[in-house]
Design an enzyme around this catalytic site. Sequence first.
Site, PDB file in Angstrom:
ATOM      1  N   CYS A 120      -9.465 -27.493   8.128  1.00 37.96           N
ATOM      2  CA  CYS A 120      -8.140 -28.057   7.888  1.00 37.96           C
ATOM      3  C   CYS A 120      -8.191 -29.542   7.518  1.00 37.96           C
ATOM      4  O   CYS A 120      -7.442 -30.002   6.641  1.00 37.96           O
ATOM      5  CB  CYS A 120      -7.232 -27.836   9.093  1.00 37.96           C
ATOM      6  SG  CYS A 120      -8.008 -28.190  10.678  1.00 37.96           S
ATOM      7  N   VAL A 123      -2.676 -19.874  13.892  1.00 30.99           N
ATOM      8  CA  VAL A 123      -2.828 -19.792  12.432  1.00 30.99           C
ATOM      9  C   VAL A 123      -2.343 -18.445  11.928  1.00 30.99           C
ATOM     10  O   VAL A 123      -1.661 -18.359  10.897  1.00 30.99           O
ATOM     11  CB  VAL A 123      -4.281 -20.058  12.017  1.00 30.99           C
ATOM     12  CG1 VAL A 123      -4.472 -19.764  10.528  1.00 30.99           C
ATOM     13  CG2 VAL A 123      -4.666 -21.503  12.308  1.00 30.99           C
ATOM     14  N   HIS A 131      -2.654 -33.149  11.643  1.00 30.09           N
ATOM     15  CA  HIS A 131      -3.859 -33.962  11.623  1.00 30.09           C
ATOM     16  C   HIS A 131      -3.621 -35.214  10.785  1.00 30.09           C
ATOM     17  O   HIS A 131      -3.015 -35.145   9.712  1.00 30.09           O
ATOM     18  CB  HIS A 131      -5.032 -33.191  11.015  1.00 30.09           C
ATOM     19  CG  HIS A 131      -5.569 -32.099  11.885  1.00 30.09           C
ATOM     20  ND1 HIS A 131      -5.135 -31.868  13.164  1.00 30.09           N
ATOM     21  CD2 HIS A 131      -6.536 -31.169  11.631  1.00 30.09           C
ATOM     22  CE1 HIS A 131      -5.817 -30.835  13.673  1.00 30.09           C
ATOM     23  NE2 HIS A 131      -6.671 -30.410  12.757  1.00 30.09           N
ATOM     24  N   THR A 136      -2.094 -12.816  16.381  1.00 28.41           N
ATOM     25  CA  THR A 136      -1.439 -13.367  17.576  1.00 28.41           C
ATOM     26  C   THR A 136      -1.748 -14.850  17.781  1.00 28.41           C
ATOM     27  O   THR A 136      -1.152 -15.484  18.652  1.00 28.41           O
ATOM     28  CB  THR A 136      -1.874 -12.594  18.838  1.00 28.41           C
ATOM     29  OG1 THR A 136      -3.291 -12.715  18.995  1.00 28.41           O
ATOM     30  CG2 THR A 136      -1.492 -11.125  18.725  1.00 28.41           C
ATOM     31  N   SER A 185      -3.639 -28.339  18.418  1.00 30.28           N
ATOM     32  CA  SER A 185      -3.503 -26.995  17.860  1.00 30.28           C
ATOM     33  C   SER A 185      -4.686 -26.639  16.973  1.00 30.28           C
ATOM     34  O   SER A 185      -4.893 -25.465  16.665  1.00 30.28           O
ATOM     35  CB  SER A 185      -2.197 -26.866  17.076  1.00 30.28           C
ATOM     36  OG  SER A 185      -2.137 -27.819  16.028  1.00 30.28           O
ATOM     37  N   GLY A 186      -5.472 -27.649  16.563  1.00 29.78           N
ATOM     38  CA  GLY A 186      -6.687 -27.352  15.832  1.00 29.78           C
ATOM     39  C   GLY A 186      -7.680 -26.557  16.657  1.00 29.78           C
ATOM     40  O   GLY A 186      -8.507 -25.819  16.123  1.00 29.78           O
ATOM     41  N   ASN A 197      -1.827 -29.039  10.082  1.00 35.25           N
ATOM     42  CA  ASN A 197      -3.116 -28.361  10.087  1.00 35.25           C
ATOM     43  C   ASN A 197      -2.998 -26.843  10.148  1.00 35.25           C
ATOM     44  O   ASN A 197      -3.858 -26.122   9.635  1.00 35.25           O
ATOM     45  CB  ASN A 197      -3.972 -28.852  11.256  1.00 35.25           C
ATOM     46  CG  ASN A 197      -3.264 -28.738  12.596  1.00 35.25           C
ATOM     47  OD1 ASN A 197      -2.268 -29.420  12.832  1.00 35.25           O
ATOM     48  ND2 ASN A 197      -3.754 -27.891  13.479  1.00 35.25           N
ATOM     49  N   ARG A 203     -18.262 -20.625   4.876  1.00 37.90           N
ATOM     50  CA  ARG A 203     -17.908 -21.774   4.032  1.00 37.90           C
ATOM     51  C   ARG A 203     -19.071 -22.337   3.225  1.00 37.90           C
ATOM     52  O   ARG A 203     -18.911 -22.694   2.062  1.00 37.90           O
ATOM     53  CB  ARG A 203     -17.282 -22.880   4.882  1.00 37.90           C
ATOM     54  CG  ARG A 203     -15.899 -22.545   5.382  1.00 37.90           C
ATOM     55  CD  ARG A 203     -15.379 -23.651   6.291  1.00 37.90           C
ATOM     56  NE  ARG A 203     -14.119 -23.266   6.918  1.00 37.90           N
ATOM     57  CZ  ARG A 203     -13.663 -23.787   8.039  1.00 37.90           C
ATOM     58  NH1 ARG A 203     -14.367 -24.729   8.674  1.00 37.90           N
ATOM     59  NH2 ARG A 203     -12.507 -23.394   8.553  1.00 37.90           N
TER      60      ARG A 203
END
Length: 343
Positions: free
Chosen positions: A133, A19, A248, A16, A163-164, A321, A104
């Site tokens: 991103c 991304v 971005h 939802t 939106s990041g 992004n 990561r």
Amino acid sequence: MQNPKSKYNVCVLGATGMVGQEMIKVLEQRNFPVDRFLPLASERTAGQKVTFRGKEYTVEVATPDSFEGIQIGLFSAGAKVSAALAPEAVKKGCVVIDNTSHFRMDPEVPLVVPEVNGHALKNHRGIIANPNCSTAQMVLVLKPIYDAVGIERIVVSTYQSTSGWGKEAVKEMYEQTRTLLADPEAKVEVKFLPKRIAFNVVPQIDQFLDNGYTKEEMKMVNETKKILEDDSIKITATAVRVPVAIGHSESVNIQTKKKITAQQVRELISKFPTVKVMDDPGQGIYPTPIDCVGKDETLVGRIREDISISNGIEMWIVSDNLRRGAALNAVLIAERMIADSLL
């Protein structure tokens, strides 16, 4: 892909979110070989509807049992959710491609941009990490330069869209903008971002660390070294949130080990997959965030030699992004794994 007839059971965790929605879109647009599709989310947003290939699905609550029979999991529901559920998914035989920060820097988890270090996928143990991103779009441009002349140092300043943070931050930006357009002296509500974003820029993305950098800035430093497999590169970053919805931008200064001209840089990166050069400033040609929205390509312009140091190159990098920096990269990882018989 090795066998176009093969199909895979795929879940999107965080279906939802912005991304997650983009992941669904990319799977559909790239005709990914999906057999069973399962949208998942937290209890907060489960029950909402999403559409995939013309069929409406109800988003289910993600639990450890959700991954039974799922072969590929695209995760983008936050680091805490990934920390809890990714190992459970792996136990069920699901390969997890995780878009959060949690795995990561784990030495046992490959951090992959397929065009840059796709070879690292062969070492996976069930979880593959998607980079930040901002890191993803930068390393796509750095890689051909690194291979050609080496890189000593990188100085990057980012201009990152709201939106990041997520759809709540985008909504907050629009609401603040509407309020201030009606009354420039009005007080606006700040809920999701550290400070007012409308008609402003905010030099803070994520929390500050003891060294004065933010978590976002250190992500770019550490992830770039891991992806390029070179801890000797000196990197410093300043990450700034700007009042843009999607896309971005980055001002990147690169000091190379050997001399390279701006024209040679243009030629190198123009040949690199999913990178597009837009660089004729005299004709008004250079990329802006508006140009990258919905595009697979990372856009590069303002390429020039740094007049202040030897072996210096300046450039401007722009990318969607949500798409290139997150959803598309995750799907490209899955495609590469299929092609290399790693699933």
